[in-house]
Motif scaffolding. Sequence first.
Motif, PDB file in Angstrom:
ATOM      1  N   CYS A   1       3.870   1.360   4.883  1.00  0.00           N
ATOM      2  CA  CYS A   1       2.438   1.097   4.831  1.00  0.00           C
ATOM      3  C   CYS A   1       1.816   1.948   3.726  1.00  0.00           C
ATOM      4  N   GLN A   2       1.031   1.317   2.851  1.00  0.00           N
ATOM      5  CA  GLN A   2       0.364   2.079   1.785  1.00  0.00           C
ATOM      6  C   GLN A   2      -0.591   3.103   2.385  1.00  0.00           C
ATOM      7  N   LYS A   3      -0.905   4.139   1.590  1.00  0.00           N
ATOM      8  CA  LYS A   3      -1.976   5.053   1.966  1.00  0.00           C
ATOM      9  C   LYS A   3      -3.304   4.412   1.581  1.00  0.00           C
TER      10      LYS A   3
ATOM     11  N   GLU B   1     -10.497  10.485   0.632  1.00  0.00           N
ATOM     12  CA  GLU B   1      -9.691   9.438   1.271  1.00  0.00           C
ATOM     13  C   GLU B   1      -8.703   8.792   0.292  1.00  0.00           C
ATOM     14  N   ASP B   2      -9.125   8.630  -0.967  1.00  0.00           N
ATOM     15  CA  ASP B   2      -8.281   7.893  -1.915  1.00  0.00           C
ATOM     16  C   ASP B   2      -7.311   8.792  -2.670  1.00  0.00           C
ATOM     17  N   LEU B   3      -7.802   9.912  -3.173  1.00  0.00           N
ATOM     18  CA  LEU B   3      -6.978  10.762  -4.041  1.00  0.00           C
ATOM     19  C   LEU B   3      -6.675  12.122  -3.411  1.00  0.00           C
TER      20      LEU B   3
ATOM     21  N   ILE C   1       3.866  -3.113   3.137  1.00  0.00           N
ATOM     22  CA  ILE C   1       2.446  -3.480   3.259  1.00  0.00           C
ATOM     23  C   ILE C   1       1.648  -2.791   2.149  1.00  0.00           C
ATOM     24  N   ALA C   2       1.173  -3.589   1.197  1.00  0.00           N
ATOM     25  CA  ALA C   2       0.492  -3.044   0.008  1.00  0.00           C
ATOM     26  C   ALA C   2      -0.957  -3.502  -0.044  1.00  0.00           C
ATOM     27  N   THR C   3      -1.522  -3.807   1.131  1.00  0.00           N
ATOM     28  CA  THR C   3      -2.933  -4.210   1.198  1.00  0.00           C
ATOM     29  C   THR C   3      -3.815  -2.964   1.260  1.00  0.00           C
TER      30      THR C   3
ATOM     31  N   ILE D   1       6.811 -13.032  -0.319  1.00  0.00           N
ATOM     32  CA  ILE D   1       5.558 -12.307  -0.561  1.00  0.00           C
ATOM     33  C   ILE D   1       4.420 -13.004   0.179  1.00  0.00           C
ATOM     34  N   CYS D   2       3.344 -12.240   0.400  1.00  0.00           N
ATOM     35  CA  CYS D   2       2.218 -12.766   1.157  1.00  0.00           C
ATOM     36  C   CYS D   2       0.920 -12.199   0.597  1.00  0.00           C
ATOM     37  N   ASP D   3      -0.080 -13.045   0.406  1.00  0.00           N
ATOM     38  CA  ASP D   3      -1.430 -12.584   0.076  1.00  0.00           C
ATOM     39  C   ASP D   3      -2.391 -13.682   0.494  1.00  0.00           C
TER      40      ASP D   3
ATOM     41  N   ILE E   1       3.543  -7.639   1.527  1.00  0.00           N
ATOM     42  CA  ILE E   1       2.229  -8.214   1.863  1.00  0.00           C
ATOM     43  C   ILE E   1       1.160  -7.502   1.035  1.00  0.00           C
ATOM     44  N   GLY E   2       0.382  -8.288   0.279  1.00  0.00           N
ATOM     45  CA  GLY E   2      -0.673  -7.713  -0.563  1.00  0.00           C
ATOM     46  C   GLY E   2      -0.219  -7.673  -2.006  1.00  0.00           C
ATOM     47  N   CYS E   3      -0.633  -8.682  -2.789  1.00  0.00           N
ATOM     48  CA  CYS E   3      -0.159  -8.802  -4.182  1.00  0.00           C
ATOM     49  C   CYS E   3      -1.257  -8.374  -5.154  1.00  0.00           C
ATOM     50  N   GLY E   4      -1.850  -7.213  -4.930  1.00  0.00           N
ATOM     51  CA  GLY E   4      -2.975  -6.778  -5.750  1.00  0.00           C
ATOM     52  C   GLY E   4      -2.588  -5.848  -6.880  1.00  0.00           C
ATOM     53  N   PHE E   5      -3.561  -5.041  -7.285  1.00  0.00           N
ATOM     54  CA  PHE E   5      -3.438  -4.111  -8.417  1.00  0.00           C
ATOM     55  C   PHE E   5      -2.174  -3.244  -8.339  1.00  0.00           C
ATOM     56  N   PHE E   6      -1.973  -2.550  -7.219  1.00  0.00           N
ATOM     57  CA  PHE E   6      -0.882  -1.571  -7.179  1.00  0.00           C
ATOM     58  C   PHE E   6       0.463  -2.207  -6.824  1.00  0.00           C
ATOM     59  N   ALA E   7       0.424  -3.353  -6.146  1.00  0.00           N
ATOM     60  CA  ALA E   7       1.670  -4.000  -5.723  1.00  0.00           C
ATOM     61  C   ALA E   7       2.567  -4.367  -6.909  1.00  0.00           C
ATOM     62  N   ILE E   8       1.973  -4.547  -8.075  1.00  0.00           N
ATOM     63  CA  ILE E   8       2.772  -4.887  -9.269  1.00  0.00           C
ATOM     64  C   ILE E   8       3.786  -3.757  -9.519  1.00  0.00           C
TER      65      ILE E   8
ATOM     66  N   PRO F   1     -12.131  -1.852  -8.104  1.00  0.00           N
ATOM     67  CA  PRO F   1     -13.592  -1.852  -7.890  1.00  0.00           C
ATOM     68  C   PRO F   1     -14.002  -1.424  -6.482  1.00  0.00           C
ATOM     69  N   TYR F   2     -13.131  -1.651  -5.475  1.00  0.00           N
ATOM     70  CA  TYR F   2     -13.481  -1.298  -4.094  1.00  0.00           C
ATOM     71  C   TYR F   2     -13.688   0.208  -3.919  1.00  0.00           C
ATOM     72  N   LEU F   3     -13.171   1.004  -4.867  1.00  0.00           N
ATOM     73  CA  LEU F   3     -13.320   2.456  -4.749  1.00  0.00           C
ATOM     74  C   LEU F   3     -14.778   2.905  -4.906  1.00  0.00           C
TER      75      LEU F   3
HETATM   76  P1  NAD Z   1      -6.182  -4.704  -4.246  1.00  0.00           P
HETATM   77  O1  NAD Z   1      -7.464  -5.052  -3.598  1.00  0.00           O
HETATM   78  O2  NAD Z   1      -6.037  -4.889  -5.728  1.00  0.00           O
HETATM   79  O3  NAD Z   1      -4.981  -5.513  -3.561  1.00  0.00           O
HETATM   80  C1  NAD Z   1      -4.884  -5.731  -2.181  1.00  0.00           C
HETATM   81  C2  NAD Z   1      -4.361  -7.149  -1.960  1.00  0.00           C
HETATM   82  O4  NAD Z   1      -4.107  -7.330  -0.561  1.00  0.00           O
HETATM   83  C3  NAD Z   1      -5.352  -8.244  -2.372  1.00  0.00           C
HETATM   84  O5  NAD Z   1      -4.703  -9.153  -3.226  1.00  0.00           O
HETATM   85  C4  NAD Z   1      -5.781  -8.886  -1.050  1.00  0.00           C
HETATM   86  O6  NAD Z   1      -6.048 -10.271  -1.183  1.00  0.00           O
HETATM   87  C5  NAD Z   1      -4.555  -8.626  -0.185  1.00  0.00           C
HETATM   88  N1  NAD Z   1      -4.827  -8.573   1.261  1.00  0.00           N
HETATM   89  C6  NAD Z   1      -5.717  -7.789   1.905  1.00  0.00           C
HETATM   90  N2  NAD Z   1      -5.631  -7.976   3.239  1.00  0.00           N
HETATM   91  C7  NAD Z   1      -4.660  -8.883   3.443  1.00  0.00           C
HETATM   92  C8  NAD Z   1      -4.102  -9.466   4.608  1.00  0.00           C
HETATM   93  N3  NAD Z   1      -4.536  -9.155   5.840  1.00  0.00           N
HETATM   94  N4  NAD Z   1      -3.105 -10.362   4.464  1.00  0.00           N
HETATM   95  C9  NAD Z   1      -2.659 -10.706   3.224  1.00  0.00           C
HETATM   96  N5  NAD Z   1      -3.161 -10.190   2.079  1.00  0.00           N
HETATM   97  C10 NAD Z   1      -4.148  -9.280   2.190  1.00  0.00           C
HETATM   98  O7  NAD Z   1      -5.890  -3.196  -3.835  1.00  0.00           O
HETATM   99  P2  NAD Z   1      -4.931  -2.130  -4.591  1.00  0.00           P
HETATM  100  O8  NAD Z   1      -5.729  -1.387  -5.585  1.00  0.00           O
HETATM  101  O9  NAD Z   1      -3.661  -2.784  -4.988  1.00  0.00           O
HETATM  102  O10 NAD Z   1      -4.668  -1.115  -3.383  1.00  0.00           O
HETATM  103  C11 NAD Z   1      -3.853  -1.463  -2.286  1.00  0.00           C
HETATM  104  C12 NAD Z   1      -3.513  -0.194  -1.525  1.00  0.00           C
HETATM  105  O11 NAD Z   1      -2.737   0.632  -2.396  1.00  0.00           O
HETATM  106  C13 NAD Z   1      -4.732   0.652  -1.135  1.00  0.00           C
HETATM  107  O12 NAD Z   1      -4.567   1.112   0.186  1.00  0.00           O
HETATM  108  C14 NAD Z   1      -4.750   1.786  -2.152  1.00  0.00           C
HETATM  109  O13 NAD Z   1      -5.292   2.996  -1.617  1.00  0.00           O
HETATM  110  C15 NAD Z   1      -3.274   1.939  -2.414  1.00  0.00           C
HETATM  111  N6  NAD Z   1      -2.969   2.552  -3.729  1.00  0.00           N
HETATM  112  C16 NAD Z   1      -1.995   3.494  -3.727  1.00  0.00           C
HETATM  113  C17 NAD Z   1      -1.669   4.148  -4.892  1.00  0.00           C
HETATM  114  C18 NAD Z   1      -0.584   5.191  -4.854  1.00  0.00           C
HETATM  115  O14 NAD Z   1      -0.348   5.881  -5.827  1.00  0.00           O
HETATM  116  N7  NAD Z   1       0.112   5.332  -3.739  1.00  0.00           N
HETATM  117  C19 NAD Z   1      -2.342   3.834  -6.090  1.00  0.00           C
HETATM  118  C20 NAD Z   1      -3.316   2.822  -6.061  1.00  0.00           C
HETATM  119  C21 NAD Z   1      -3.624   2.178  -4.870  1.00  0.00           C
END
Ligand code: NAD
Length: 343
Positions: A94-96, A175-177, A71-73, A33-35, A9-16, A164-166
Motif C-alpha cells: 500500500c502506498q504512503k 502527511e506527504d513528505l 496499491i498505488a492510489t 492493472i486497474c484504474d 491498482i492506480g495508474c497515476g503519476f507515481f505508478a509509472i 495537484p491534489y497536494l
Molecule cells: P494520482 O492521483 O496521480 O494517481 C492515483 C490514481 O489512482 C488515479 O489514476 C486514480 O484514478 C486512481 N484511483 C484512485 N482511487 C481508485 C480506486 N478506488 N480504484 C481504482 N483506481 C483508483 O496520484 P499519485 O501522485 O500517483 O499518488 C498516488 C499515491 O502515491 C499517493 O498516496 C502519494 O502520496 C503516493 N506517492 C508516493 C511517493 C513516494 O515516493 N513513495 C511519491 C509520490 C506519490
Amino acid sequence: MSELKGALIGCGFFAINQMHAWNDVDGARIVAICDRDPARLKVVGEQFGIDRRYGDGEALFADGGFDFVDIATTVESHRALVEMAARHKVPAICQKPFAKTLSDARIMVETCRKAGVALMVHENFRWQTPIQAVRKALEVGAIGTPFWGRISFRSGYDVFSGQPYLAEGERFIIEDLGIHALDIARYILGDVSAVTARTKRVNQKIKGEDVATILLDHKNGATSVVDVSYATKLSTEPFPETLVEIDGSEGTIRLTQGYGLKVTNAQGTTTTNVSPKLLPWASRPWHNIQESVYAIQQHWVDQLKRGMEHSTSGADNLRTFALVEGAYESAATGQTIDVGAML
Ligand code: NAD
C-alpha cells in the motif's frame, strides 16, 4: 518459487515509476492493472504492454490470477482496497500515506494479520542509497553511540504541477513528505517516545502547511529534529535530497547536498560519494527516489518468497504514522505528544 504475478491498482503519476521498477525486479511481473479513470488505464496498459485491464477493484479480484497487489492510489481508497485484498487472501503493498487516520491504519494491519496475508507500506525513502549508507556507517560503529540527529528536506520545488491534489488537502507537508523524513528518523535513531511540532503555511495558494519543524525524543535517549519545507528558495535546488546530520559519542556523520557522506572520528574524516544509480528509465532529479522504488519492490518479492516480515510492514509503519498524527496534534495544541499512548 516461480515468478510471482502482481496486479497494480492506480495508474497515476507515481505508478509509472512502480511499473518501470516491476520490469526490473527479479522474480515478479505485473499481469493486470486497474484504474477507475479509463484514460490512465489505457496509457499505462499500452506503455507497459498489459492487456488485463480493469476499471474497478472488485472486478480485478473476482478474476484473480495474481499473487499480490500493489496499491498505488491516493490515500482515500487505501483502507477499502487493503481490506479487499485481505478478503481475497492476497498479500498487499500500500502506498504512503498508509491511511487517513491512525485508527484506520490499525484496522488495516489487524485485518491483514487475521487473513494471514503480508502487508507492506511503500515507504521507500529509507531504501535510498544515501540513507542506507548513513545507516551502514552507524551499524559499523563509525561514530559510536548516536545522541543527536537532524533529518532535513528543504526545497522550493513545484510539486503541485505533477500532483495537484497536494495543494487541496487541509494537511500537506507532514502527511506527504514529513512522513518519509520521520520514517528515516526512526530507521536511523530508533523508535520515538514523544513528539513536538510547529507548522506554517507560507504559500497562500495552497490549503495545508508547507513548513514543519518537529522535535523527536527517541526511546534510546537521542534527540532529533525533522525539518521539512516546500517554501525554501536556495541557490542550488536540493530536491529531492534528504540531508542528514548525526552526532555520536565518537564522531559525526553528515550527508550533504550532492550525495556526499562525510564521516569524522578519531581516525580523521572520510568523504564518500553515495550518489544513487541513474536507472535506464529514471530521470534527474527524481532518480534517487526512483532507485528506492526499485529497491523496496525487490525487497517485497524477496521477503514474500522467504515468508519473512518486510522492513516497512504495516505494523512497522503504524509507528511512523503515529508520528505524523502526533506532529499535527502537537502543532494544533502547542503540547508535546506522548507517542507511546497513541499506539
Ligand atoms: P494520482 O492521483 O496521480 O494517481 C492515483 C490514481 O489512482 C488515479 O489514476 C486514480 O484514478 C486512481 N484511483 C484512485 N482511487 C481508485 C480506486 N478506488 N480504484 C481504482 N483506481 C483508483 O496520484 P499519485 O501522485 O500517483 O499518488 C498516488 C499515491 O502515491 C499517493 O498516496 C502519494 O502520496 C503516493 N506517492 C508516493 C511517493 C513516494 O515516493 N513513495 C511519491 C509520490 C506519490
